[in-house]
Each structure stands twice: as C-alpha cells, then as structure tokens.
Design an enzyme around this catalytic site. Structure first.
Site, PDB file in Angstrom:
ATOM      1  N   ASP A 127       0.843  -1.199   0.000  1.00 15.48           N
ATOM      2  CA  ASP A 127       0.000   0.000   0.000  1.00 15.48           C
ATOM      3  C   ASP A 127       0.881   1.254   0.000  1.00 15.48           C
ATOM      4  OD1 ASP A 127      -2.458   1.356   0.165  1.00 15.48           O
ATOM      5  OD2 ASP A 127      -2.372   1.428   2.356  1.00 15.48           O
TER       6      ASP A 127
ATOM      7  N   GLY B  63      -7.022   8.901   7.903  1.00 17.88           N
ATOM      8  CA  GLY B  63      -7.103   9.220   9.333  1.00 17.88           C
ATOM      9  C   GLY B  63      -8.521   9.585   9.736  1.00 17.88           C
TER      10      GLY B  63
ATOM     11  N   GLY C 182      -8.832   6.105   2.441  1.00 18.35           N
ATOM     12  CA  GLY C 182      -9.373   6.868   3.565  1.00 18.35           C
ATOM     13  C   GLY C 182     -10.762   6.407   3.949  1.00 18.35           C
TER      14      GLY C 182
ATOM     15  N   ASN D 244     -10.335   1.062   0.853  1.00 21.50           N
ATOM     16  CA  ASN D 244      -9.199   0.918   1.772  1.00 21.50           C
ATOM     17  C   ASN D 244      -9.570   1.402   3.172  1.00 21.50           C
ATOM     18  OD1 ASN D 244      -7.755   0.273  -0.513  1.00 21.50           O
ATOM     19  ND2 ASN D 244      -6.033   1.621  -0.047  1.00 21.50           N
TER      20      ASN D 244
HETATM   21  O1  G3H Z   1      -4.271   3.208   2.114  1.00 20.77           O
HETATM   22  C1  G3H Z   1      -4.865   3.073   3.188  1.00 20.77           C
HETATM   23  C2  G3H Z   1      -6.186   3.661   3.421  1.00 20.77           C
HETATM   24  O2  G3H Z   1      -6.410   4.707   2.563  1.00 20.77           O
HETATM   25  C3  G3H Z   1      -6.558   3.786   4.858  1.00 20.77           C
HETATM   26  O3  G3H Z   1      -7.205   5.001   5.211  1.00 20.77           O
HETATM   27  O4  G3H Z   1      -6.680   4.826   7.616  1.00 20.77           O
HETATM   28  O5  G3H Z   1      -8.234   6.575   6.780  1.00 20.77           O
HETATM   29  O6  G3H Z   1      -8.938   4.181   6.792  1.00 20.77           O
HETATM   30  P1  G3H Z   1      -7.801   5.152   6.689  1.00 20.77           P
HETATM   31 ZN    ZN Z   2      -4.449   5.220   1.388  1.00 25.06          ZN
END
Ligand code: G3H
Ligand code: ZN
Length: 290
Positions: A82, A181, A209, A230
C-alpha cells in the site's frame, strides 16, 4: 489456496458492482482478525502492508504471515503493497510474494508520476502482479488543509484516460474528497467528479481513507465505480482501544488475553466493512473462476 492478484478480485467486483474490502495490517493479530472475518463472511479481501508496516516487521515476516494465511484460508486473498513510494520497496515486494503493488506517485509532477508508474507496471506485469496507481493527492486529515486546497489536489478527470493509457495500471486510486485518518467533520465526496472519472476510465477505481466515511456515502461511491475500499485507521482504533479498555478494567500481565480481546474487536470492524462493501458471499464465485 495461494495468494491471488488484486486485479483478479477487482475484475469480479467491477463486473458485479461491489467493492473488495482492503485492510491495512501490521502483525499476526490483525492479520488473523481480517482473515477470520473474511471467512465468516465468505468474502474476498485484500491484505495491505504499507511501507510503515514493512519498516516495522520487514518483508520476510509479512510474506510469511500472508502466505500462511492464504494457505489456510478458504477465501481468496491478495497481498498488496500500500502506498509504495520507494522503487526499492516495490522491487522487494515483488520478490517477496506480493501479488499487487501500489505505486504512489501522487507527490510527483504529473509527467514523473506517469513515467515511474509505467516503469513499475512493466516490471510488475512481467512478474504477473497487478498495479494500482494514484492520480491527484489524497491528503491526511492531520494535514489540516482547507477545502480549496483539498479541491486543488483532487483527481482531474481530464487527465484520467491519458494517465491510464500511458501507465497501464490495473486500478486507479482517486482523490475525490476522502482523507487518511480521522475526519473532523463529515467528509464531502465529489460524486460528479467520480462519475466523470468513471466515464474516462474503464478500470476499477479505489477509494482510500475509508475510515469515518458514512455508509450511505460508501454505497453511492460503489455504485459510481469504486471497486476497492481501503480501511486502516478503524482497525487500529479497535485494536488499541480494546486493549486500553481491558487494561483499565482488569489487571492483566499476559499479552495473550489482551491480544485475544484486540483480535475480537478487529474482527467486528472488518465484518462490518465487508458487509458495507457488498463483498459477503462473493468468495465462492471468484474461486469458481480461478
Ligand atoms: O491506504 C490506506 C487507506 O487509505 C486507509 O485510510 O486509515 O483513513 O482508513 P484510513
Ligand atoms: Zn491510502
């Protein structure tokens, strides 16, 4: 069964209008939680290790954990790097059994993003691995950027067709209003932009996100072409929050009962997200196609 490519999962999701739930993991505990939840939901999932996790655990451990998980699992799993920014990490990921890599060139000028992403696609495709690219910039909520700044960093639909054609990516991460986040308010997604991107690109689109995005918003995004969701922060919060709570309530000096509690908490979050993505029960049809 062996790890499968993300492209193979995303193709099925795109054809059937749902999203492959994709989760960041860091260790044995959250990996087991993700796989247990996926099996309980009979769902395909993508296991994602970030460069931070690679720094924490190292490629050999991540590879070994994912391989064991896949060999025991009855559902299809992919192992994805990732937000890979270092080409060295991309190469190591390919050598260490990753079945998908993201090249995150979002911080680069457009031409450089295209050039390096295309290089990664060449190498990865020769190894039979799929590639996710990013066009635009998905910010972190901690960046505290203004609405105008966020809008300026969003994916330009006018560049999408050319980017996809010139890079050859299998999936595209889009910047349409989400951030990494915890959000301070409710995230406002630019659905017109997503629809325009969808018109320009026939490949699966990826929403980063995923933590804190309301369910109805996620569903609408899936209807408009998002095929991979994600999620990371929500799992970390469940993991650490459940341990914090248990330590407040009981005197525990053995990590195992604590980690059992954390694993159960993560399982619940993961099952929720799998259902939200519409991925429950989809494992069987994918396996039949393999
Ligand atoms: O690439 C990882 C994701 O975009 C995680 O986003 O931590 O805001 O759920 P998040
Ligand atoms: Zn991400």
């Amino acid at each position: 069964m062996p790890l499968v490519t993300a492209a193979c999962l995303l193709e099925h999701a795109q054809a059937n209008t749902y999203a492959i739930p994709s989760f960041n993991f860091h260790d044995l505990v959250d990996l087991q939680a993700i796989v247990t939840a996926a099996e309980a939901e009979a769902a395909p999932v993508i296991l994602m290790a970030s460069e931070g996790t690679i720094r924490f655990a190292g490629f050999p451990y991540i590879e070994a954990l994912a391989r064991v998980a896949a060999s025991q699992a009855k559902v299809p799993l992919a192992l994805h790097l990732d937000h890979g920014r270092e080409l060295d990490n991309i190469m190591k990921g390919i050598r260490h059994g990753f079945t998908s890599v993201m090249f995150d060139g979002s911080h680069l000028a457009y031409a450089e993003n295209v050039r390096l992403t295309n290089w990664v696609v060449d190498v990865a495709h020769r190894a039979g691995i799929s590639v996710e690219g990013e066009l635009g910039q998905i910010p972190g909520t901690e960046d505290d950027i203004s609405v105008a700044e966020q809008a300026a960093g969003m994916t330009d639909p006018g560049l999408v067709a050319e980017y996809v054609e010139r890079t050859g990516v299998d999936a595209l991460a889009v910047a349409i209003g989400t951030a990494h986040g915890l959000y301070k308010g409710e995230p406002q997604l630019d659905f017109d932009r997503l629809a325009a991107i969808r018109q320009a690109a026939v490949i699966p689109l990826v929403l980063h996100g995923g933590t804190g995005v309301p369910d109805a918003t996620v569903r609408q995004a899936i209807n408009l072409g998002i095929c991979k969701l994600n999620v990371g922060t929500d799992l970390r919060l469940a993991y650490t929050g459940s341990i914090d709570q248990a330590l407040k309530e009981h005197e525990i000096n053995d990590p195992r009962p604590l980690l059992d509690i954390a694993r159960e908490a993560v399982i619940e979050v993961v099952r929720d997200k799998i259902r939200l993505c519409g991925a429950s029960g989809q494992a069987k049809a994918i396996k039949a196609q393999l």
